[in-house]
Write a protein that holds these residues in place. Structure first.
Motif, PDB file in Angstrom:
ATOM      1  N   SER A 149       7.381-134.566 -39.717  1.00  0.00           N
ATOM      2  CA  SER A 149       6.621-133.720 -40.623  1.00  0.00           C
ATOM      3  C   SER A 149       5.229-133.497 -40.040  1.00  0.00           C
ATOM      4  CB  SER A 149       6.516-134.404 -41.989  1.00  0.00           C
ATOM      5  OG  SER A 149       5.836-133.574 -42.901  1.00  0.00           O
ATOM      6  N   ALA A 150       4.722-132.287 -40.197  1.00  0.00           N
ATOM      7  CA  ALA A 150       3.388-131.956 -39.706  1.00  0.00           C
ATOM      8  C   ALA A 150       2.362-132.217 -40.796  1.00  0.00           C
ATOM      9  CB  ALA A 150       3.326-130.498 -39.282  1.00  0.00           C
ATOM     10  N   VAL A 151       1.222-132.764 -40.401  1.00  0.00           N
ATOM     11  CA  VAL A 151       0.138-132.998 -41.360  1.00  0.00           C
ATOM     12  C   VAL A 151      -1.067-132.115 -41.077  1.00  0.00           C
ATOM     13  CG1 VAL A 151       0.868-135.331 -41.950  1.00  0.00           C
ATOM     14  CG2 VAL A 151      -0.750-135.000 -40.083  1.00  0.00           C
ATOM     15  N   ASP A 152      -1.138-131.537 -39.874  1.00  0.00           N
ATOM     16  CA  ASP A 152      -2.234-130.633 -39.542  1.00  0.00           C
ATOM     17  C   ASP A 152      -1.755-129.658 -38.470  1.00  0.00           C
ATOM     18  OD1 ASP A 152      -5.049-129.862 -39.855  1.00  0.00           O
ATOM     19  OD2 ASP A 152      -5.224-130.477 -37.762  1.00  0.00           O
ATOM     20  N   ILE A 153      -2.153-128.398 -38.625  1.00  0.00           N
ATOM     21  CA  ILE A 153      -1.784-127.361 -37.662  1.00  0.00           C
ATOM     22  C   ILE A 153      -3.033-126.553 -37.344  1.00  0.00           C
ATOM     23  CG2 ILE A 153      -0.319-125.356 -37.209  1.00  0.00           C
ATOM     24  CD1 ILE A 153       1.426-126.425 -39.593  1.00  0.00           C
ATOM     25  N   ASP A 154      -3.310-126.408 -36.057  1.00  0.00           N
ATOM     26  CA  ASP A 154      -4.438-125.594 -35.618  1.00  0.00           C
ATOM     27  C   ASP A 154      -3.883-124.511 -34.697  1.00  0.00           C
ATOM     28  OD1 ASP A 154      -7.268-124.946 -35.264  1.00  0.00           O
ATOM     29  OD2 ASP A 154      -6.937-125.626 -33.198  1.00  0.00           O
ATOM     30  N   ILE A 155      -4.161-123.266 -35.037  1.00  0.00           N
ATOM     31  CA  ILE A 155      -3.628-122.144 -34.261  1.00  0.00           C
ATOM     32  C   ILE A 155      -4.772-121.369 -33.617  1.00  0.00           C
ATOM     33  CG2 ILE A 155      -2.366-119.970 -34.386  1.00  0.00           C
ATOM     34  CD1 ILE A 155      -0.804-121.195 -36.743  1.00  0.00           C
ATOM     35  N   VAL A 156      -4.703-121.255 -32.296  1.00  0.00           N
ATOM     36  CA  VAL A 156      -5.578-120.362 -31.547  1.00  0.00           C
ATOM     37  C   VAL A 156      -4.641-119.243 -31.096  1.00  0.00           C
ATOM     38  CG1 VAL A 156      -7.151-120.099 -29.604  1.00  0.00           C
ATOM     39  CG2 VAL A 156      -7.035-122.288 -30.830  1.00  0.00           C
ATOM     40  N   ARG A 157      -4.684-118.125 -31.784  1.00  0.00           N
ATOM     41  CA  ARG A 157      -3.664-117.072 -31.705  1.00  0.00           C
ATOM     42  C   ARG A 157      -3.292-116.611 -30.302  1.00  0.00           C
ATOM     43  NH1 ARG A 157      -2.768-115.001 -36.843  1.00  0.00           N
ATOM     44  NH2 ARG A 157      -4.336-115.615 -38.364  1.00  0.00           N
ATOM     45  N   ASP A 158      -4.224-116.617 -29.388  1.00  0.00           N
ATOM     46  CA  ASP A 158      -3.922-116.134 -28.039  1.00  0.00           C
ATOM     47  C   ASP A 158      -3.750-117.266 -27.033  1.00  0.00           C
ATOM     48  OD1 ASP A 158      -6.578-116.916 -28.022  1.00  0.00           O
ATOM     49  OD2 ASP A 158      -7.232-115.260 -26.734  1.00  0.00           O
ATOM     50  N   ARG A 159      -3.803-118.511 -27.516  1.00  0.00           N
ATOM     51  CA  ARG A 159      -3.779-119.615 -26.564  1.00  0.00           C
ATOM     52  C   ARG A 159      -2.753-120.706 -26.881  1.00  0.00           C
ATOM     53  NH1 ARG A 159      -9.069-122.396 -26.359  1.00  0.00           N
ATOM     54  NH2 ARG A 159      -9.740-120.251 -26.333  1.00  0.00           N
ATOM     55  N   GLN A 160      -2.845-121.307 -28.074  1.00  0.00           N
ATOM     56  CA  GLN A 160      -2.000-122.486 -28.322  1.00  0.00           C
ATOM     57  C   GLN A 160      -1.887-122.809 -29.810  1.00  0.00           C
ATOM     58  OE1 GLN A 160      -4.419-125.209 -26.103  1.00  0.00           O
ATOM     59  NE2 GLN A 160      -5.403-126.025 -27.931  1.00  0.00           N
ATOM     60  N   VAL A 161      -0.893-123.631 -30.099  1.00  0.00           N
ATOM     61  CA  VAL A 161      -0.715-124.212 -31.427  1.00  0.00           C
ATOM     62  C   VAL A 161      -0.770-125.724 -31.242  1.00  0.00           C
ATOM     63  CG1 VAL A 161       0.858-124.524 -33.379  1.00  0.00           C
ATOM     64  CG2 VAL A 161       0.700-122.292 -32.254  1.00  0.00           C
ATOM     65  N   THR A 162      -1.629-126.380 -32.001  1.00  0.00           N
ATOM     66  CA  THR A 162      -1.743-127.838 -31.951  1.00  0.00           C
ATOM     67  C   THR A 162      -1.242-128.385 -33.282  1.00  0.00           C
ATOM     68  OG1 THR A 162      -3.676-127.672 -30.509  1.00  0.00           O
ATOM     69  CG2 THR A 162      -3.311-129.794 -31.610  1.00  0.00           C
ATOM     70  N   ILE A 163      -0.285-129.299 -33.201  1.00  0.00           N
ATOM     71  CA  ILE A 163       0.307-129.888 -34.405  1.00  0.00           C
ATOM     72  C   ILE A 163       0.093-131.392 -34.372  1.00  0.00           C
ATOM     73  CG2 ILE A 163       2.423-130.254 -35.738  1.00  0.00           C
ATOM     74  CD1 ILE A 163       3.487-127.649 -34.500  1.00  0.00           C
ATOM     75  N   THR A 164      -0.426-131.921 -35.466  1.00  0.00           N
ATOM     76  CA  THR A 164      -0.512-133.365 -35.652  1.00  0.00           C
ATOM     77  C   THR A 164       0.618-133.750 -36.592  1.00  0.00           C
ATOM     78  OG1 THR A 164      -2.917-133.288 -35.417  1.00  0.00           O
ATOM     79  CG2 THR A 164      -1.967-135.292 -36.397  1.00  0.00           C
ATOM     80  N   PHE A 165       1.474-134.648 -36.118  1.00  0.00           N
ATOM     81  CA  PHE A 165       2.607-135.096 -36.910  1.00  0.00           C
ATOM     82  C   PHE A 165       2.225-136.323 -37.741  1.00  0.00           C
ATOM     83  CE2 PHE A 165       4.472-132.591 -33.543  1.00  0.00           C
ATOM     84  CZ  PHE A 165       5.403-131.838 -34.238  1.00  0.00           C
ATOM     85  N   ASP A 166       3.067-136.628 -38.720  1.00  0.00           N
ATOM     86  CA  ASP A 166       2.760-137.720 -39.650  1.00  0.00           C
ATOM     87  C   ASP A 166       2.781-139.107 -39.015  1.00  0.00           C
ATOM     88  OD1 ASP A 166       5.512-137.788 -39.363  1.00  0.00           O
ATOM     89  OD2 ASP A 166       5.928-137.784 -41.511  1.00  0.00           O
ATOM     90  N   VAL A 196       0.499-130.178 -28.260  1.00  0.00           N
ATOM     91  CA  VAL A 196      -0.105-128.874 -28.005  1.00  0.00           C
ATOM     92  C   VAL A 196       0.954-127.986 -27.343  1.00  0.00           C
ATOM     93  CG1 VAL A 196      -1.946-127.634 -26.817  1.00  0.00           C
ATOM     94  CG2 VAL A 196      -2.376-129.930 -27.721  1.00  0.00           C
ATOM     95  N   TYR A 197       1.158-126.803 -27.922  1.00  0.00           N
ATOM     96  CA  TYR A 197       2.163-125.868 -27.435  1.00  0.00           C
ATOM     97  C   TYR A 197       1.479-124.574 -27.010  1.00  0.00           C
ATOM     98  CZ  TYR A 197       4.932-129.067 -30.231  1.00  0.00           C
ATOM     99  OH  TYR A 197       5.478-130.199 -30.766  1.00  0.00           O
ATOM    100  N   PRO A 198       1.529-124.219 -25.736  1.00  0.00           N
ATOM    101  CA  PRO A 198       0.983-122.931 -25.314  1.00  0.00           C
ATOM    102  C   PRO A 198       1.751-121.790 -26.004  1.00  0.00           C
ATOM    103  CG  PRO A 198       1.379-124.354 -23.423  1.00  0.00           C
ATOM    104  CD  PRO A 198       2.027-125.002 -24.611  1.00  0.00           C
ATOM    105  N   VAL A 199       1.034-120.741 -26.379  1.00  0.00           N
ATOM    106  CA  VAL A 199       1.639-119.625 -27.094  1.00  0.00           C
ATOM    107  C   VAL A 199       2.817-119.036 -26.319  1.00  0.00           C
ATOM    108  CG1 VAL A 199       1.172-117.237 -27.816  1.00  0.00           C
ATOM    109  CG2 VAL A 199      -0.383-119.064 -28.467  1.00  0.00           C
ATOM    110  N   LYS A 200       2.654-118.824 -25.026  1.00  0.00           N
ATOM    111  CA  LYS A 200       3.740-118.221 -24.235  1.00  0.00           C
ATOM    112  C   LYS A 200       4.968-119.124 -24.183  1.00  0.00           C
ATOM    113  CE  LYS A 200       1.017-115.059 -21.475  1.00  0.00           C
ATOM    114  NZ  LYS A 200       0.714-114.553 -20.127  1.00  0.00           N
TER     115      LYS A 200
END
Length: 98
Positions: free
Chosen positions: A7-24, A30-34
């Protein structure tokens, strides 16, 4: 022993760069957008990959992509609308966590 789903507890999205997810469990991923777009879990993209083809970018498509919109899908994942018009994949926490 029963395993609890990720389960994710925090999500930070930089629309042109990456998605950072903190799990429980305090794992931060960190996932690059591409990479997310190329790994889209929808049936069409999965089918292309299973046939050994590139799911994205398809021939003639630009590899320039950003996240237009993202929203939680129930308690189990993230839906992303991409700038290239694609929007059918749901990224499950369990898959992203693995």
């Amino acid at each position: 022993m029963t395993l609890r789903p990720a389960s994710a507890v925090d999500i930070d999205i930089v629309r042109d760069r990456q998605v950072t997810i903190t799990f429980d469990d305090d794992v931060v991923a960190v996932y690059p957008v591409k990479a997310l777009r190329a790994g889209c879990p929808c049936a069409s993209c999965r089918g292309w990959r299973e046939r050994g083809e590139v799911a994205w970018p398809r021939p003639g498509m630009s590899d320039d992509v950003t996240i237009g919109h993202a929203e939680l899908t129930g308690a189990w994942g993230l839906s992303i609308d991409w700038s290239d018009g694609h929007s059918t994949g749901i990224y499950a926490w369990s898959v992203l966590r693995d």
